[in-house]
Design a protein around this motif. Structure first.
Motif, PDB file in Angstrom:
ATOM      1  N   VAL A  34       0.711  -1.128   0.070  1.00  0.00           N
ATOM      2  CA  VAL A  34      -0.117  -0.066  -0.014  1.00  0.00           C
ATOM      3  C   VAL A  34       0.856   1.183  -0.163  1.00  0.00           C
ATOM      4  CG1 VAL A  34      -1.677   1.322   1.308  1.00  0.00           C
ATOM      5  CG2 VAL A  34      -2.080  -1.002   1.047  1.00  0.00           C
ATOM      6  N   LEU A  35       1.793   1.300   0.801  1.00  0.00           N
ATOM      7  CA  LEU A  35       2.621   2.631   1.281  1.00  0.00           C
ATOM      8  C   LEU A  35       4.047   2.468   0.653  1.00  0.00           C
ATOM      9  CD1 LEU A  35       2.178   5.196   2.189  1.00  0.00           C
ATOM     10  CD2 LEU A  35       2.679   4.333   4.708  1.00  0.00           C
ATOM     11  N   ALA A  40      -2.517   8.477  -4.412  1.00  0.00           N
ATOM     12  CA  ALA A  40      -3.884   8.710  -5.011  1.00  0.00           C
ATOM     13  C   ALA A  40      -4.523   7.138  -4.713  1.00  0.00           C
ATOM     14  CB  ALA A  40      -4.120   9.329  -6.233  1.00  0.00           C
ATOM     15  N   ALA A  41      -3.677   6.293  -4.936  1.00  0.00           N
ATOM     16  CA  ALA A  41      -3.956   4.872  -5.068  1.00  0.00           C
ATOM     17  C   ALA A  41      -4.218   4.214  -3.606  1.00  0.00           C
ATOM     18  CB  ALA A  41      -3.055   4.192  -5.863  1.00  0.00           C
ATOM     19  N   ALA A  45      -5.443   9.587   1.822  1.00  0.00           N
ATOM     20  CA  ALA A  45      -4.634   8.629   1.894  1.00  0.00           C
ATOM     21  C   ALA A  45      -4.423   8.406   3.645  1.00  0.00           C
ATOM     22  CB  ALA A  45      -3.054   8.962   1.318  1.00  0.00           C
ATOM     23  N   GLY A  46      -4.296   9.524   4.071  1.00  0.00           N
ATOM     24  CA  GLY A  46      -4.065   9.463   5.623  1.00  0.00           C
ATOM     25  C   GLY A  46      -5.109   8.875   6.351  1.00  0.00           C
ATOM     26  N   ASP A  47      -6.122   9.115   5.944  1.00  0.00           N
ATOM     27  CA  ASP A  47      -7.716   8.788   6.579  1.00  0.00           C
ATOM     28  C   ASP A  47      -7.721   6.977   6.311  1.00  0.00           C
ATOM     29  OD1 ASP A  47      -8.219  11.276   7.632  1.00  0.00           O
ATOM     30  OD2 ASP A  47      -9.777  11.677   5.920  1.00  0.00           O
ATOM     31  N   ALA A  48      -7.380   6.712   4.806  1.00  0.00           N
ATOM     32  CA  ALA A  48      -7.349   5.305   4.662  1.00  0.00           C
ATOM     33  C   ALA A  48      -6.335   4.337   5.614  1.00  0.00           C
ATOM     34  CB  ALA A  48      -7.258   5.039   3.385  1.00  0.00           C
ATOM     35  N   LEU A  49      -5.135   5.007   5.738  1.00  0.00           N
ATOM     36  CA  LEU A  49      -4.210   4.368   6.330  1.00  0.00           C
ATOM     37  C   LEU A  49      -4.330   4.319   7.783  1.00  0.00           C
ATOM     38  CD1 LEU A  49      -1.219   5.700   4.655  1.00  0.00           C
ATOM     39  CD2 LEU A  49      -1.732   3.423   4.790  1.00  0.00           C
ATOM     40  N   GLU A  50      -5.193   5.395   8.537  1.00  0.00           N
ATOM     41  CA  GLU A  50      -5.859   5.059  10.013  1.00  0.00           C
ATOM     42  C   GLU A  50      -6.768   4.320   9.812  1.00  0.00           C
ATOM     43  OE1 GLU A  50      -4.493   6.309  12.441  1.00  0.00           O
ATOM     44  OE2 GLU A  50      -3.275   8.224  12.108  1.00  0.00           O
TER      45      GLU A  50
END
Length: 559
Positions: free
Chosen positions: A112-113, A139-140, A201-206
């Motif tokens: 992912v990252l 963006a992905a 992206a940050g919200d998705a990772l959290e």
């Protein structure tokens, strides 16, 4: 006959193009490859099915080479054919045995990252293609997180989910720092696009971190490959003839020897103060530049390894602010690629401090301690990427590469590089102690004798090693059987080849050059030593043993 060799080279070139476009992202520095434009990791079931179909096609075409005609070709061509077979077997191992793409949350975090981290590794300036890649990767992230959670819902492993959740603590803030620092080095349009993509992206990772924390308890127990599958890996991917139990016994012997050697060295020099830590990351980097020149001169003056002026440099540099917050995503260095082999390689170092992790602490006191391992990787990869035989330019398995680097550590110690630094001698002995313990941990994890927490505790007590480094190493090894043992097992393979070559020369009364043999080993550093023995010594004993294990595709293990 020439046509057969040409056809093999063409098939190999096609396979490696496909591999570089489809293989998973890795946090290790040796297998990293240069990706085609627009690349993103794929780990959805549809993509996996496509990878399997392509692998089956490549395997069928590889098997179609006539065995009788191959046997009539020079040994180096036969070695190339077997190398491609090992690469195909590794692809099966990753897709259908380890299955980290659906089991391992640490691995999926890397998918992912990790591409963001990889794009930031080469030093600035950030050219336009790299800037576009950063925007694309960021963006992905949300859709990649969705796919990672879907995969783990189906097959995730609890222990690895907990490790991944710990890795992602405060990830939103850390990503924001990385994006802001990287954006400052891009053009205005890219900086705006990065800032626009960052919140999602940050919200998705959290969200991913929160899901891991709340879901870990209901995921499956650790996925153990088992002895049979592990032995299959040894025979068909690593091309190693030893049994797992033999590897552990040899490691225990090395462990005892290194403990005694470290103790004797520390006792002898107990009244000498340790070298101080470097004053800063910048000072450490300057020290390393001088130390690298010293190591190169030592190779030459000791007649151990050729150092042509054209060989690129291995450099330290302070960790950039855009990399530091995400350092958990991989080895913090840029070793380049086949197409970038003329560019200097870079290892990023943190600010020296009393609580540095294990390897960083060693480098901050004596930069040569990093040069003799990671610097050896840099040189070996550079030489291998320029190998006149294209099949040998590509990573197959860590046992060859890590074995050479670990062999080089002991070689430099024995040859006297650290005569001026007694405490660095002790550190190298401790390195050897760690490498031996890794074999024990690796095999016990693969067979189920150790859980992940037990392996971490074993490292902390026996090396000793800080919990952070021990957890990071063990989490990676539990999902990648064979990697932890590669250092010592590979060193033993190199030592066996060198010793047998020297003894054979003595018996024949022939001249022997350690430099020339080392040059050949480094140049062929991606080739398993069992195959290199066949080519360099005319000894196909290992090859015959491997052949007796059967064809890898006849009964391949399943995860």
């Amino acid at each position: 006959m020439t046509s057969l060799a040409t056809d093999l080279d063409l098939l190999g070139a096609e396979f490696w193009r496909w591999h570089d476009a489809t293989s998973f992202r890795t946090s290790d520095d040796i297998p990293r490859v240069e990706r085609p434009a627009g690349w993103l990791p794929r780990f959805d079931p549809e993509a996996i099915d496509g990878f399997r179909r392509a692998l089956a096609d490549f395997t069928a075409r590889w098997r179609a080479f006539d065995a009788v005609e191959l046997a009539a070709l020079p040994v180096e061509v036969q070695v190339d054919h077997r190398l491609l077979g090992a690469a195909l077997a590794r692809t099966h191992w990753q897709l259908d045995v380890l299955r980290n793409w659906e089991r391992d949350a640490v691995f999926l975090t890397s998918q992912v990252l990790g591409p963001w981290f990889d794009l930031l590794l080469p030093p600035p300036p950030f050219e336009s293609s790299r800037q576009a890649g950063l925007v694309r990767v960021l963006a992905a992230v949300p859709s990649a997180v969705d796919q990672a959670i879907a995969n783990l819902e189906r097959a995730g492993v609890a222990a690895l989910a907990r490790v991944a959740a710990a890795d992602l603590r405060d990830i939103g803030d850390r990503l924001a720092t990385s994006v802001a620092e990287a954006a400052a080095l891009t053009d205005a349009a890219t900086a705006a696009a990065l800032e626009a993509a960052r919140p999602a992206a940050g919200d998705a990772l959290e969200r991913y971190r929160a899901w891991l924390e709340t879901s870990a308890d209901r995921l499956s127990a650790e996925a153990i490959v088992g002895r049979d599958a592990f032995t299959w890996y040894l025979r068909h991917v690593a091309l190693i003839t030893a049994e797992p139990d033999e590897l552990v016994r040899a490691a225990m012997g090395d462990h005892r020897r290194s403990v005694v050697a470290e103790l004797a060295t520390r006792t002898r020099y107990r009244d000498l103060p340790e070298r101080p830590l470097a004053a800063s990351a910048e000072a450490e980097s300057l020290d390393e530049a001088a130390a690298e020149a010293e190591v190169r001169a030592f190779y030459e003056s000791s007649d151990l390894l050729s150092q042509p002026p054209s060989l690129r440099r291995y450099r330290f540099a302070p960790t950039p602010a855009y990399l530091g917050p995400l350092a958990f995503l991989g080895v913090n260095d840029d070793l380049g690629s086949i197409r970038r082999r003329d560019e200097d390689s870079t290892h990023y170092v943190p600010v020296p401090a009393a609580d540095l992790p294990y390897f960083d602490a060693a480098n901050a006191r004596d930069a040569r301690l990093g040069i003799i391992h990671e610097g050896a990787h840099s040189q070996q990869l550079t030489l291998s990427w320029a190998n006149p035989r294209p099949m040998r330019r590509h990573f197959i398995d860590s046992i060859a590469n890590e074995g050479i680097a670990h062999y080089n550590e002991e070689l430099m110690l024995t040859a006297g590089l650290f005569a001026d630094a007694p405490h660095s001698q002790s550190v190298v002995h401790n390195f050897m102690r760690l490498r031996a313990l890794r074999v024990i941990v690796d095999v016990n994890l693969a067979t189920g004798a150790f859980s992940l927490p037990e392996a971490v505790d074993f490292f902390v007590r026996q090396v000793p090693m800080d919990v952070e480094t021990a957890t990071e190493e063990t989490a990676y090894y539990v999902a990648t059987p064979g990697l932890a043992m590669s250092y010592l097992v590979g060193k033993h393979e190199v030592q066996r080849l060198v010793a047998d070559a020297a003894v054979a020369a003595e018996l024949e009364g022939a001249p022997f050059s350690l430099r020339e043999l080392h040059d050949a080993i480094w140049r062929n550093g991606n080739v398993p030593m069992s195959l290199l023995r066949w080519q360099l010594l005319g000894d196909r004993g290992d090859v015959d043993t491997l052949d007796a294990a059967g064809k890898w595709w006849q009964q391949p293990p399943q995860g």
